[in-house]
Write a protein that holds these residues in place. Structure first.
Motif, short mmCIF file in Angstrom:
data_model
loop_
_atom_site.label_atom_id
_atom_site.label_comp_id
_atom_site.label_asym_id
_atom_site.label_seq_id
_atom_site.Cartn_x
_atom_site.Cartn_y
_atom_site.Cartn_z
N LYS A 215 -1.49 -75.63 -3.23
CA LYS A 215 -1.54 -74.77 -4.42
C LYS A 215 -2.55 -75.25 -5.45
CE LYS A 215 2.25 -77.02 -6.92
NZ LYS A 215 3.54 -76.81 -7.62
N ASP A 216 -2.89 -76.54 -5.42
CA ASP A 216 -3.85 -77.09 -6.38
C ASP A 216 -5.26 -77.21 -5.81
OD1 ASP A 216 -1.89 -77.45 -8.39
OD2 ASP A 216 -1.21 -79.29 -7.39
N SER A 217 -5.44 -76.79 -4.57
CA SER A 217 -6.75 -76.94 -3.94
C SER A 217 -7.75 -75.95 -4.51
CB SER A 217 -6.64 -76.75 -2.42
OG SER A 217 -6.19 -75.44 -2.12
N LYS A 218 -9.02 -76.33 -4.49
CA LYS A 218 -10.10 -75.45 -4.90
C LYS A 218 -10.58 -74.68 -3.67
CE LYS A 218 -10.21 -76.75 -9.19
NZ LYS A 218 -9.80 -75.80 -10.26
N VAL A 219 -10.90 -73.39 -3.89
CA VAL A 219 -11.29 -72.53 -2.77
C VAL A 219 -12.71 -72.02 -2.99
CG1 VAL A 219 -10.80 -70.41 -1.49
CG2 VAL A 219 -8.90 -71.82 -2.37
N VAL A 220 -13.57 -72.30 -2.02
CA VAL A 220 -14.93 -71.74 -1.98
C VAL A 220 -14.90 -70.61 -0.95
CG1 VAL A 220 -17.34 -72.18 -1.38
CG2 VAL A 220 -16.02 -73.92 -2.62
N LEU A 221 -15.35 -69.43 -1.35
CA LEU A 221 -15.22 -68.25 -0.49
C LEU A 221 -16.57 -67.61 -0.22
CD1 LEU A 221 -12.56 -65.48 -0.65
CD2 LEU A 221 -14.96 -64.80 -0.84
N TYR A 222 -16.72 -67.16 1.02
CA TYR A 222 -17.88 -66.34 1.44
C TYR A 222 -17.32 -65.07 2.04
CZ TYR A 222 -21.59 -64.58 4.51
OH TYR A 222 -22.49 -63.78 5.15
N PHE A 223 -17.96 -63.92 1.77
CA PHE A 223 -17.55 -62.71 2.48
C PHE A 223 -18.77 -61.85 2.82
CE2 PHE A 223 -17.64 -61.39 -1.91
CZ PHE A 223 -17.81 -60.01 -1.96
N GLY A 224 -18.68 -61.20 3.97
CA GLY A 224 -19.78 -60.38 4.45
C GLY A 224 -20.01 -60.58 5.93
N HIS A 225 -21.15 -60.13 6.41
CA HIS A 225 -21.51 -60.28 7.82
C HIS A 225 -21.96 -61.72 8.10
CE1 HIS A 225 -21.21 -56.09 9.13
NE2 HIS A 225 -21.56 -55.78 7.90
N PRO A 226 -21.86 -62.15 9.36
CA PRO A 226 -22.27 -63.52 9.70
C PRO A 226 -23.76 -63.64 10.01
CG PRO A 226 -21.30 -62.47 11.62
CD PRO A 226 -21.20 -61.47 10.50
N SER A 227 -24.54 -62.66 9.61
CA SER A 227 -25.97 -62.66 9.89
C SER A 227 -26.65 -63.89 9.30
CB SER A 227 -26.61 -61.39 9.30
OG SER A 227 -28.00 -61.54 9.18
N PRO A 228 -27.59 -64.51 10.04
CA PRO A 228 -28.33 -65.64 9.48
C PRO A 228 -29.12 -65.24 8.24
CG PRO A 228 -29.33 -64.90 11.55
CD PRO A 228 -28.01 -64.22 11.43
N PHE A 229 -29.45 -63.94 8.11
CA PHE A 229 -30.16 -63.47 6.92
C PHE A 229 -29.35 -63.72 5.65
CE2 PHE A 229 -32.07 -60.00 9.81
CZ PHE A 229 -33.04 -60.89 10.25
N ARG A 230 -28.03 -63.78 5.80
CA ARG A 230 -27.15 -63.96 4.64
C ARG A 230 -26.88 -65.43 4.33
NH1 ARG A 230 -23.76 -59.36 3.05
NH2 ARG A 230 -24.64 -57.49 3.98
N GLY A 231 -27.47 -66.32 5.11
CA GLY A 231 -27.42 -67.74 4.77
C GLY A 231 -26.11 -68.43 5.06
N LEU A 232 -25.30 -67.87 5.95
CA LEU A 232 -24.02 -68.50 6.25
C LEU A 232 -24.20 -69.88 6.88
CD1 LEU A 232 -20.98 -68.28 6.22
CD2 LEU A 232 -21.07 -66.88 8.29
N ASP A 233 -25.24 -70.03 7.69
CA ASP A 233 -25.52 -71.35 8.27
C ASP A 233 -25.90 -72.36 7.19
OD1 ASP A 233 -27.83 -69.92 7.77
OD2 ASP A 233 -28.93 -70.69 9.50
N THR A 234 -26.60 -71.89 6.15
CA THR A 234 -26.94 -72.76 5.02
C THR A 234 -25.68 -73.22 4.30
OG1 THR A 234 -29.00 -71.50 4.73
CG2 THR A 234 -28.33 -72.93 2.91
N LEU A 235 -24.72 -72.32 4.14
CA LEU A 235 -23.46 -72.67 3.49
C LEU A 235 -22.69 -73.71 4.30
CD1 LEU A 235 -21.23 -72.34 1.40
CD2 LEU A 235 -20.45 -70.30 2.64
N ILE A 236 -22.65 -73.55 5.62
CA ILE A 236 -21.94 -74.52 6.46
C ILE A 236 -22.54 -75.91 6.29
CG2 ILE A 236 -21.43 -75.18 8.84
CD1 ILE A 236 -19.77 -72.82 7.89
N MET A 237 -23.87 -76.00 6.29
CA MET A 237 -24.53 -77.30 6.11
C MET A 237 -24.25 -77.86 4.72
SD MET A 237 -28.23 -76.95 8.05
CE MET A 237 -28.65 -75.30 7.51
#
Length: 399
Positions: A215-237
């Motif tokens: 309940k006290d944890s901080k949450v970082v959220l991403y939403f959308g398509h998993p396309s590399p154009f959207r930088g999801l791989d950058t977020l994982i790194m």
């Protein structure tokens, strides 16, 4: 006011995405304001078909091999009962419709242009192996090779009284190509601020428990398509670096795909702790419920050619979230760095990680940015504002 909205591809499924969502919501809300609005779109049937989606009257006319069938289209475009015809095109080439009909087109048109050309600066952050996927953005590629003389000739037809664009960037593209600036008005896309309401958080108080988050944890959220154009791989790194400082931060990924398309993401997530992937999130109510849990929303676009600001950015801001995104497309027209959001360079995991860590270390700044983001959306992107601005533009152009 009697208004005919024209846009190809309107279905009950397409209106969850841009540009169809913009056209549909604008139509629906202009009706709410007492206007008589009909939406003209394409159909596979030989004869015109009349339909309705959520109270918006739909006229479906036959589509030819590439464009609307001329005869059926002209029947409605030249109908004198309409005060305004607002034609929505996804790119500059879409004005070829008007060019083909110019000798028979009697009524005047206000053109709304949703996207523009692809530039070298747009694709510099892509890997060589990703370039073939740009075929998905064929309209932006075609815009890039559209000669300025052709663009000016089509856009300056006497029947086109004015042009609406969804970003300043797109307006400047038209001006550079010879379109007079006073003929172009910028009206951005809207967000349902009553639906995307931060107070939804109160209704979701137990959701962290349901997701097995502390309940006290901080949450970082991403939403959308998993396309590399959207930088999801950058977020994982970037999150691998973030977890060195905040090992228990939760990463919540709402992915609008399932199965094979996200295998790579699942493999990457398996190597990290405190990562939850929710697949196939499409319904707004579900999305809003998850958004209410986030402390920070990260949308690290590496590439955004659509010219208007991504709807995901606007929706997260409307929810009063601190958004970290990138200097891509028209995003910097909306996000004022450090004020109503945070901007980082695309494709830079280190700077993205630093931005996330800085916010996690400053909870008060998260609140301040989220508050400013919500107020910005209420002031400039509330659909009531968009409708009033659009109706004013119609009146101005038709004077």
């Amino acid at each position: 006011m009697k208004i005919l909205m024209v846009c190809e591809g309107i279905t009950k499924y397409s209106i969850i995405a841009q540009p169809w969502k913009h056209v549909f919501e604008l139509s629906r809300r202009m009706i709410k304001y007492g206007n008589d609005v009909q939406l003209l779109t394409n159909s596979a049937d030989e004869n015109a078909v009349y339909d309705e989606i959520s109270g918006v009257p739909i006229i479906r006319v036959k589509k030819g091999k590439f464009f609307f069938a001329n005869k059926q289209l002209l029947k409605y475009l030249n109908d004198e009962k309409f005060d305004i015809i607002n034609w929505h095109g996804s790119d500059a080439w879409s004005t070829v419709h008007a060019w083909r009909l110019r000798k028979k087109l009697k009524n005047n048109i206000v053109w709304t242009l949703h996207s523009g050309p692809l530039s070298l600066s747009d694709i510099r952050n892509l890997k060589f192996t990703e370039l073939p996927a740009l075929t998905r953005f064929w309209n932006n590629v075609s815009n890039a090779i559209c000669p300025s003389s052709v663009l000016k000739k089509w856009m300056c037809l006497p029947q086109i009284k004015g042009i609406i664009t969804l970003s300043q960037r797109l307006k400047m593209y038209l001006v550079r190509n010879g379109i007079k600036g006073d003929k172009v008005i910028v009206i951005r896309s809207g967000v349902d601020i009553e639906k995307y309401d931060p107070t939804t958080k109160n209704k979701m108080a137990s959701s962290k428990n349901l997701l097995k988050f502390d309940k006290d944890s901080k949450v970082v959220l991403y939403f959308g398509h998993p396309s590399p154009f959207r930088g999801l791989d950058t977020l994982i790194m970037a999150m691998r670096e973030v977890k060195k400082s905040f090992p228990f931060v939760e990463l919540l990924l709402l992915i609008r795909e399932t199965g094979e398309k996200i295998k790579w993401l699942k493999r990457a997530a398996d190597k990290m702790k405190n990562v939850l992937i929710v697949e196939g999130v499409l319904e707004e109510e579900i999305l809003i419920s998850y958004l209410s849990l986030a402390d920070i929303v990260v949308l690290p676009f590496r590439f955004w050619p659509q010219v208007e600001c991504p709807l995901t950015v606007l929706e997260a801001m409307a929810m009063g979230k601190a958004v970290i995104t990138t200097y891509s497309g028209a995003i910097p027209e909306i996000i004022l760095n450090g004020k109503n959001g945070v901007l980082v360079p695309p494709n830079d995991p280190k700077k993205l990680a630093n931005a996330i860590v800085n916010l996690l270390r400053n909870p008060s700044q998260i609140g301040e940015i989220g508050y400013a983001a919500r107020n910005y959306i209420k002031r400039f992107h509330d659909w009531d504002v968009i409708v009033k601005d659009t109706l004013y533009a119609f009146s101005k152009f038709m004077e």
